[in-house]
Design an enzyme around this catalytic site. Structure first.
Site, short mmCIF file in Angstrom:
data_model
loop_
_atom_site.label_atom_id
_atom_site.label_comp_id
_atom_site.label_asym_id
_atom_site.label_seq_id
_atom_site.Cartn_x
_atom_site.Cartn_y
_atom_site.Cartn_z
N CYS A 1 71.03 -31.62 103.80
CA CYS A 1 70.34 -32.15 104.99
C CYS A 1 69.77 -33.53 104.67
CB CYS A 1 69.22 -31.20 105.40
SG CYS A 1 68.35 -31.76 106.87
N CYS B 1 61.96 -33.23 104.19
CA CYS B 1 60.85 -32.28 104.31
C CYS B 1 60.49 -31.77 102.91
CB CYS B 1 61.23 -31.12 105.21
SG CYS B 1 62.01 -31.67 106.74
N CYS C 1 61.42 -28.21 101.53
CA CYS C 1 62.69 -27.56 101.85
C CYS C 1 63.74 -27.62 100.74
CB CYS C 1 63.24 -28.16 103.13
SG CYS C 1 64.69 -27.25 103.71
N CYS D 1 68.76 -15.01 114.65
CA CYS D 1 68.38 -16.42 114.59
C CYS D 1 69.33 -17.18 113.68
CB CYS D 1 66.97 -16.57 114.03
SG CYS D 1 65.76 -15.60 114.90
N CYS E 1 68.65 -16.87 118.95
CA CYS E 1 67.73 -17.95 118.63
C CYS E 1 68.49 -18.93 117.73
CB CYS E 1 66.51 -17.40 117.89
SG CYS E 1 65.36 -18.68 117.34
N CYS F 1 60.16 -21.37 120.31
CA CYS F 1 59.65 -20.72 119.10
C CYS F 1 59.14 -21.86 118.22
CB CYS F 1 60.79 -19.96 118.41
SG CYS F 1 60.34 -19.32 116.79
N ARG G 1 54.75 -14.47 114.75
CA ARG G 1 55.63 -13.93 113.71
C ARG G 1 55.07 -14.16 112.32
NH1 ARG G 1 60.63 -16.23 114.55
NH2 ARG G 1 60.87 -14.69 116.17
N1 SAM Z 1 66.78 -28.30 110.11
C1 SAM Z 1 66.13 -27.68 111.18
C2 SAM Z 1 64.69 -28.06 111.31
O1 SAM Z 1 64.08 -28.45 110.36
O2 SAM Z 1 64.15 -27.94 112.40
C3 SAM Z 1 66.24 -26.18 111.17
C4 SAM Z 1 66.14 -25.40 109.88
S1 SAM Z 1 64.58 -25.50 109.04
C5 SAM Z 1 64.92 -24.73 107.51
C6 SAM Z 1 63.53 -24.37 109.94
C7 SAM Z 1 62.09 -24.24 109.54
O3 SAM Z 1 61.99 -23.45 108.37
C8 SAM Z 1 61.36 -25.51 109.18
O4 SAM Z 1 60.89 -26.19 110.30
C9 SAM Z 1 60.17 -24.99 108.36
O5 SAM Z 1 59.07 -24.75 109.19
C10 SAM Z 1 60.71 -23.67 107.80
N2 SAM Z 1 60.86 -23.75 106.34
C11 SAM Z 1 61.78 -24.47 105.66
N3 SAM Z 1 61.63 -24.35 104.33
C12 SAM Z 1 60.57 -23.53 104.15
C13 SAM Z 1 59.90 -23.03 102.99
N4 SAM Z 1 60.28 -23.36 101.77
N5 SAM Z 1 58.85 -22.21 103.17
C14 SAM Z 1 58.44 -21.87 104.42
N6 SAM Z 1 59.03 -22.31 105.54
C15 SAM Z 1 60.07 -23.14 105.42
FE1 SF4 Z 2 66.54 -30.39 106.84
FE2 SF4 Z 2 65.13 -28.51 105.64
FE3 SF4 Z 2 63.89 -30.46 106.94
FE4 SF4 Z 2 65.28 -28.60 108.33
S1 SF4 Z 2 63.44 -28.26 107.10
S2 SF4 Z 2 65.29 -30.83 108.65
S3 SF4 Z 2 66.93 -28.17 106.89
S4 SF4 Z 2 65.18 -30.71 105.11
#
Ligand code: SAM
Ligand code: SF4
Ligand code: DTB
Length: 344
Positions: free
Chosen positions: A65, A69, A72, A109, A140, A200, A272
């Site tokens: 990606c 973030c 992530c 989801c 979802c 959500c 949730r």
């Molecule tokens: N890329 C898209 C986005 O960021 O909106 C969708 C997938 S992203 C993995 C979905 C959500 O998962 C993120 O917005 C974050 O809130 C949550 N998330 C991701 N990594 C996480 C982690 N290590 N621990 C807890 N929540 C996490």
């Molecule tokens: Fe990409 Fe992870 Fe951020 Fe979603 S949360 S935009 S998958 S880096």
């Protein structure tokens, strides 16, 4: 304890979008037992307290990606050792959805590691959504930023919920993500809402945020034009290689407080108890349900990290007398206007 004067306990339970930040802070300042009492009372006004909605997650496109973030595993900027996978084939996704349904999930989801989906990718995901819906499950998706037109296409395909988290307060957000803004997030949420898809939207605790950041996040969620129908509260799953690996852990009772305040601010939302259960004691999870959490992810994997195994969850539900919330009755084909036109 400076904010308690602003609280009117007799108004708790009303569905309001005009909460002040002071009121939210006053809820956080309540003695634990008072907060839990109000949260459980309000929960019972709107829900069966012994039912929990069951969702299952599938990562339909994993890793690589472009976003940064800091929490992530899937960002291309961090070396987390994650194996990237391209967008899955429709039939493979449907096979996983069938399995999830057999295991009792009522919502499926689909998560994709995109900044925003491209046209061809969206077309393939739309086929997945149609297929999952045809199995009689709620759908979802979480695919990153959407335009209004993309949101309308997803709605037309039958998407029930779109997950798009605000994650934390606006001020803390820029310390966690630099490749997009809070405003970008709010705009996608507006597009999803305008398309008539259930929202959500929630956040993550354990990213070095203060109690004020948590209060601000919940305040933002509770003062959106409409409350999100589903509010995931995640505890950070710490991933080696990400900048947030090693961040201070969340105090379990503070986590429970956030659930309780979310329940009071958004009485009709499903709250949730999301990522992080594999790191929580069963007692903490039980307190979260008592505080008004009424949805979980079920299944051994979240997107890329672990979740409690299914046998452990089944036993926990048995011990607590919790039953899965039945799936909502399926909507007949067509929009309500079309259906009314058809019978008149
Ligand atoms: N890329 C898209 C986005 O960021 O909106 C969708 C997938 S992203 C993995 C979905 C959500 O998962 C993120 O917005 C974050 O809130 C949550 N998330 C991701 N990594 C996480 C982690 N290590 N621990 C807890 N929540 C996490
Ligand atoms: Fe990409 Fe992870 Fe951020 Fe979603 S949360 S935009 S998958 S880096
Ligand atoms: C949400 O709020 N939590 C889910 C879902 N929405 C998509 C994701 C949790 C991801 C946890 C980290 C991982 O498994 O990669």
């Amino acid at each position: 304890m400076t904010h308690t004067a602003t609280l009117d306990p007799s108004r708790l339970g009303e569905v309001r979008t005009d909460w002040t930040l002071d009121e939210v802070r006053a809820l956080f300042a309540l003695p634990f037992s008072d907060l839990m009492f109000h949260a459980q009372r309000v929960h019972r006004e709107h829900f069966d307290p012994n039912e929990v909605q069951i969702s299952t997650l599938l990562s339909i496109k994993t890793g690589a990606c472009p976003e940064d973030c800091a929490y992530c595993s899937q960002s291309i900027r961090f070396d987390t050792g994650l194996q990237s996978e391209p967008l899955m084939q429709v039939e493979d996704v449907l096979e996983k959805a069938r399995l999830a349904k057999e295991n009792g999930a009522t919502r499926f989801c689909m998560g994709a590691a995109y900044r925003s989906p491209k046209k061809k990718q969206l077309a393939q995901i739309i086929e997945m959504i149609k297929g999952v819906r045809a199995l009689g499950m709620e759908t979802c998706a979480t695919l990153g930023m959407l335009t209004e037109e993309q949101a309308r296409e997803l709605k037309a395909a039958g998407l029930d919920y779109y997950n798009h988290n605000l994650d934390t307060s606006e001020t803390h957000y820029s310390k966690i993500i630099t490749t997009r803004t809070y405003q970008d997030r709010l705009e996608t949420l507006a597009a999803v809402r305008a398309a008539g898809i259930n929202v959500c939207c929630g956040g993550i605790l354990g990213m070095g945020e203060s109690e004020l950041d948590r209060a601000q996040l919940l305040h933002t969620l509770a003062t959106l034009p409409e409350h999100p129908q589903s509010v995931p509260i995640n505890q950070l799953m710490q991933v080696p290689g990400t900048p947030l690996h090693g961040a201070p852990k969340v105090d379990p009772l503070e986590f429970v407080r956030v659930i309780a305040v979310a329940r009071l601010l958004m009485p009709r939302a499903h709250v949730r108890l999301s990522a992080g259960r594999s790191e929580m004691s069963e007692e903490t999870q039980a307190l979260c349900f008592l505080a008004g959490a009424n949805s979980i992810f079920y299944g051994e994997k979240l997107l890329t990290t672990d979740n409690p195994d299914e046998t452990a969850d089944r036993k926990l539900f048995e011990r607590l007398g919790i039953k899965p919330e039945p799936a909502p009755a399926a909507e007949p084909e067509g929009t309500s206007c079309e259906r009314i036109a058809a019978v008149s």
